[in-house]
Design a protein around this motif. Structure first.
Motif, PDB file in Angstrom:
ATOM      1  N   LEU A   1       9.638 -18.241  16.154  1.00 21.34           N
ATOM      2  CA  LEU A   1       9.732 -17.589  17.350  1.00 21.34           C
ATOM      3  C   LEU A   1      10.200 -15.902  17.569  1.00 21.34           C
ATOM      4  N   LEU A   2      10.586 -15.680  16.271  1.00 23.69           N
ATOM      5  CA  LEU A   2      11.067 -14.254  16.004  1.00 23.69           C
ATOM      6  C   LEU A   2       9.581 -13.694  15.829  1.00 23.69           C
ATOM      7  N   ALA A   3       8.924 -14.228  14.858  1.00 19.09           N
ATOM      8  CA  ALA A   3       7.530 -13.482  14.461  1.00 19.09           C
ATOM      9  C   ALA A   3       6.743 -13.420  15.733  1.00 19.09           C
ATOM     10  N   ILE A   4       6.422 -14.446  16.632  1.00 16.75           N
ATOM     11  CA  ILE A   4       5.917 -14.515  17.807  1.00 16.75           C
ATOM     12  C   ILE A   4       6.354 -13.327  18.885  1.00 16.75           C
ATOM     13  N   ARG A   5       7.809 -13.423  19.238  1.00 14.79           N
ATOM     14  CA  ARG A   5       8.258 -12.301  20.066  1.00 14.79           C
ATOM     15  C   ARG A   5       8.228 -10.994  19.367  1.00 14.79           C
ATOM     16  N   ASN A   6       8.558 -10.725  18.140  1.00 13.24           N
ATOM     17  CA  ASN A   6       8.748  -9.427  17.731  1.00 13.24           C
ATOM     18  C   ASN A   6       7.287  -8.635  17.652  1.00 13.24           C
ATOM     19  N   SER A   7       6.136  -9.526  17.502  1.00  9.02           N
ATOM     20  CA  SER A   7       4.946  -9.202  17.260  1.00  9.02           C
ATOM     21  C   SER A   7       4.300  -8.808  18.641  1.00  9.02           C
ATOM     22  N   GLY A   8       4.886  -9.285  19.651  1.00 10.40           N
ATOM     23  CA  GLY A   8       4.184  -9.259  21.033  1.00 10.40           C
ATOM     24  C   GLY A   8       3.122 -10.274  21.249  1.00 10.40           C
ATOM     25  N   GLY A   9       3.185 -11.504  20.464  1.00  9.05           N
ATOM     26  CA  GLY A   9       2.248 -12.295  20.486  1.00  9.05           C
ATOM     27  C   GLY A   9       2.261 -13.611  21.382  1.00  9.05           C
ATOM     28  N   LEU A  10       1.986 -14.594  21.307  1.00  8.03           N
ATOM     29  CA  LEU A  10       1.825 -15.672  22.378  1.00  8.03           C
ATOM     30  C   LEU A  10       1.814 -17.046  21.576  1.00  8.03           C
ATOM     31  N   ALA A  11       2.448 -18.021  22.250  1.00  7.78           N
ATOM     32  CA  ALA A  11       2.200 -19.518  22.030  1.00  7.78           C
ATOM     33  C   ALA A  11       1.668 -20.122  22.847  1.00  7.78           C
ATOM     34  N   GLU A  12       0.721 -21.166  22.639  1.00  7.46           N
ATOM     35  CA  GLU A  12       0.095 -22.067  23.527  1.00  7.46           C
ATOM     36  C   GLU A  12      -0.327 -23.234  22.923  1.00  7.46           C
ATOM     37  N   SER A  13      -0.380 -24.350  23.841  1.00  3.00           N
ATOM     38  CA  SER A  13      -0.598 -25.489  23.461  1.00  3.00           C
ATOM     39  C   SER A  13      -2.241 -25.960  23.858  1.00  3.00           C
ATOM     40  N   VAL A  14      -2.890 -26.885  23.055  1.00  2.00           N
ATOM     41  CA  VAL A  14      -4.220 -27.352  23.290  1.00  2.00           C
ATOM     42  C   VAL A  14      -4.348 -28.968  23.400  1.00  2.00           C
ATOM     43  N   SER A  15      -5.146 -29.462  23.985  1.00  2.00           N
ATOM     44  CA  SER A  15      -5.255 -30.657  24.022  1.00  2.00           C
ATOM     45  C   SER A  15      -6.048 -31.359  22.776  1.00  2.00           C
ATOM     46  N   ASP A  16      -5.895 -32.630  22.819  1.00  2.00           N
ATOM     47  CA  ASP A  16      -6.869 -33.159  21.604  1.00  2.00           C
ATOM     48  C   ASP A  16      -8.272 -33.175  21.703  1.00  2.00           C
ATOM     49  N   THR A  17      -8.765 -33.158  23.248  1.00  4.50           N
ATOM     50  CA  THR A  17     -10.204 -33.043  23.426  1.00  4.50           C
ATOM     51  C   THR A  17     -10.437 -31.588  23.173  1.00  4.50           C
ATOM     52  N   GLU A  18      -9.682 -30.553  23.489  1.00 11.30           N
ATOM     53  CA  GLU A  18      -9.891 -29.367  23.280  1.00 11.30           C
ATOM     54  C   GLU A  18     -10.063 -28.757  21.704  1.00 11.30           C
ATOM     55  N   ILE A  19      -9.239 -29.499  21.189  1.00 21.20           N
ATOM     56  CA  ILE A  19      -9.316 -29.574  19.631  1.00 21.20           C
ATOM     57  C   ILE A  19     -10.749 -30.107  18.982  1.00 21.20           C
ATOM     58  N   THR A  20     -11.151 -31.254  19.428  1.00 27.83           N
ATOM     59  CA  THR A  20     -12.209 -31.702  19.099  1.00 27.83           C
ATOM     60  C   THR A  20     -13.421 -30.930  19.208  1.00 27.83           C
ATOM     61  N   GLU A  21     -13.581 -30.398  20.446  1.00 29.62           N
ATOM     62  CA  GLU A  21     -14.603 -29.472  20.872  1.00 29.62           C
ATOM     63  C   GLU A  21     -14.783 -28.589  20.215  1.00 29.62           C
ATOM     64  N   SER A  22     -13.477 -27.807  19.701  1.00 31.88           N
ATOM     65  CA  SER A  22     -13.465 -26.665  18.794  1.00 31.88           C
ATOM     66  C   SER A  22     -13.856 -27.011  17.621  1.00 31.88           C
ATOM     67  N   GLN A  23     -13.566 -28.058  17.069  1.00 31.88           N
ATOM     68  CA  GLN A  23     -14.016 -28.612  15.616  1.00 31.88           C
ATOM     69  C   GLN A  23     -15.493 -28.612  15.525  1.00 31.88           C
ATOM     70  N   LEU A  24     -16.120 -29.053  16.427  1.00 32.12           N
ATOM     71  CA  LEU A  24     -17.442 -29.266  16.553  1.00 32.12           C
ATOM     72  C   LEU A  24     -18.082 -27.981  16.647  1.00 32.12           C
ATOM     73  N   LEU A  25     -17.702 -27.134  17.643  1.00 36.39           N
ATOM     74  CA  LEU A  25     -18.259 -25.825  17.796  1.00 36.39           C
ATOM     75  C   LEU A  25     -18.304 -24.938  16.559  1.00 36.39           C
ATOM     76  N   LEU A  26     -17.079 -24.804  15.795  1.00 38.59           N
ATOM     77  CA  LEU A  26     -17.245 -24.038  14.659  1.00 38.59           C
ATOM     78  C   LEU A  26     -17.903 -24.537  13.542  1.00 38.59           C
ATOM     79  N   ALA A  27     -18.056 -25.816  13.450  1.00 36.98           N
ATOM     80  CA  ALA A  27     -19.076 -26.392  12.611  1.00 36.98           C
ATOM     81  C   ALA A  27     -20.494 -26.265  12.662  1.00 36.98           C
ATOM     82  N   ARG A  28     -20.812 -26.005  13.887  1.00 35.08           N
ATOM     83  CA  ARG A  28     -22.135 -26.068  14.393  1.00 35.08           C
ATOM     84  C   ARG A  28     -22.695 -24.617  14.740  1.00 35.08           C
ATOM     85  N   ALA A  29     -21.786 -23.790  15.282  1.00 30.55           N
ATOM     86  CA  ALA A  29     -21.947 -22.449  15.278  1.00 30.55           C
ATOM     87  C   ALA A  29     -21.924 -21.402  14.204  1.00 30.55           C
ATOM     88  N   GLU A  30     -21.018 -21.843  13.260  1.00 36.43           N
ATOM     89  CA  GLU A  30     -20.726 -20.900  12.139  1.00 36.43           C
ATOM     90  C   GLU A  30     -20.848 -21.557  10.743  1.00 36.43           C
TER      91      GLU A  30
END
Ligand code: F0G
Length: 429
Positions: free
Chosen positions: A324-353
């Motif tokens: 939490l110190l790392a995220i706040r002190n660097s002006g960063g963010l924290a976000e959650s993602v659904s299992d569906t979003e994770i799966t879509e991104s796993q496929l996208l990364l594998a196939r686009a790159e």
């Protein structure tokens, strides 16, 4: 013999001390301790940066973690043999096709693929330092609780060092490839009737009782190895830094370590700022994200974390305060993602790159897409996503989300028929 730039079995670094991040209490370097015995705060390794010449980092020879030995916690003049399997030195891929599919500019997105470490995850960076420290401390053996990758990596380094290794895994909750590694490399694998947080609670007590060295990320030496991810990113970008670094968060050690690495480069005057550290958790296991969004400094543990990204199925992350110190002190963010979003991104990364990662790693890409779509990330930001583990860690999940192989007769006509049908279907899409 030369091991990644270490000409002899000899390491020279600078003086360091172990310090509580909460009350500042100091501990002797030879004491085996993981949290402050006074206030229970997390520990950190502190150096005297005035004693280090930038050239020892910027012009260091060799590759991987030990290249940055000037910023690793081994006393000047100490003779020891690093326990190494050539960890680190992972590629930083420029990902223009992925960037375009998200709507980002060409040249704005990079992926640091930590899945290409020898054991298939970033844990090797921490273990090379942690197990070398274990040898220096003459312990009876090493132990950890794990969602999988920590145990796989520890088993390998313990094998290399020739010391006993005990790993506690939550029963039925660890991806196949990781269990196979821990077993193959000779660890005693315990299948615990509980979740990861239970396993960590038990192993911490076990290590106290049995003179075993705990190598979960609550051990501050492990994080010293992992901070080299920051050094490599900066070096691969010609000692420049990205605007933002995005990575999955589980027990919250890695984000803390990488932030520290960037801070050190800034302190030494090698770089001039620190990236916005952005941590991504799964919706079913997001105590750090909730604390960040509610502006709390402490997390509220989640008793029953759940996600297909088994590596980050953690409800009570031990390094949450540091993260939490790392995220706040660097002006960063924290976000959650659904299992569906994770799966879509796993496929996208594998196939686009062509980058194959396990589900937890794809959380970083899913987080980027979500934050970018929501307008939380400025257009034109230079971003590095860290993918923490290899696709083959979790082959069962890969098979579950992809089209099954099609059975075909062993003659040319049958195969051509299938081929043409596939092409026709593609054209219709
Ligand atoms: N990604 C992968 C592939 C992991 O294995 C882990 C953690 C993380 C991300 C999160 O990193 O804990 O430093 O925030 N795996 C640990 C394990 C918990 O036991 O292998 P973190």
């Amino acid at each position: 013999m030369e091991i990644y730039g270490l000409r002899t079995h000899y390491v020279t670094t600078m003086e360091y001390r172990v310090e509580c991040i909460k009350c500042g209490r100091r501990f002797p370097a030879h004491e085996i301790i993981y949290t402050c015995d006074k206030c229970n705060g997390l520990l950190d390794i502190k150096y005297d940066y005035s004693g280090i010449d930038n050239e020892r980092i910027v012009k260091a020879k060799g590759r991987g973690v030990w290249k940055y030995k000037a910023l690793l916690p081994f006393k000047e003049g100490t003779s020891l043999s690093p326990i190494t399997i050539n960890e680190g030195d992972t590629p930083l891929y420029r990902c223009d096709r992925l960037a375009q599919s998200i709507g980002m500019g060409i040249g704005d997105l990079w992926v640091k693929h930590e899945g290409l470490n020898p054991s298939g995850s970033f844990k090797d960076r921490g273990m090379t330092v942690g197990v070398t420290k274990a040898m220096e401390l003459h312990v009876n053996g090493v132990a950890c609780a794990s969602t999988g990758n920590t145990s796989a990596s520890l088993a390998i380094f313990a094998a290399k060092a020739g010391i006993p290794c005990y790993v506690l895994l939550p029963k039925g909750k660890v991806a196949l490839g990781k269990v196979a590694q821990a077993m193959m490399h000779g660890a005693k694998v315990l299948s615990l009737l509980g979740n990861f947080d239970d396993a960590l609670r038990v192993v911490r007590e076990l290590c106290e009782e049995e003179n075993l060295y705990l190598l979960n990320s609550v051990n501050p030496y492990r994080l010293e190895g992992q901070k080299t991810i920051a050094f490599e990113i900066a070096e691969q970008l010609n000692w420049d830094i990205p605007d933002r670094v995005i990575l999955p968060v589980g027990n919250a050690g890695n984000i803390s370590a990488i932030y520290k690495g960037f801070l050190e480069l800034e302190k030494l005057g090698i770089t001039s700022s620190v990236p916005m550290m952005t941590g991504i958790q799964a919706e079913g296991a997001q105590p750090v994200v909730r604390a960040f969004k509610d502006a709390r400094t402490e997390i509220i543990p989640e008793p029953e974390p759940e996600t297909i990204a088994s590596a980050i199925r953690i409800g009570n992350p031990v390094n949450a305060t540091k993260a939490l110190l790392a995220i706040r002190n660097s002006g960063g963010l924290a976000e959650s993602v659904s299992d569906t979003e994770i799966t879509e991104s796993q496929l996208l990364l594998a196939r686009a790159e062509g980058i194959g990662v396990e589900p937890a790693s794809a959380a970083s890409i899913a987080g980027l897409r979500k934050l970018y779509d929501a307008g939380e990330i400025d257009r034109g930001e230079k971003i590095v996503c860290i993918t923490t583990g290899h696709l083959l860690k979790d082959p069962e999940r890969a098979i579950a989300i992809c089209e099954a192989p099609q059975e075909v007769m062993a003659d040319l006509e049958s195969v051509r028929h299938v081929l043409h049908a596939t092409i026709n279907n593609k054209n219709k899409e």
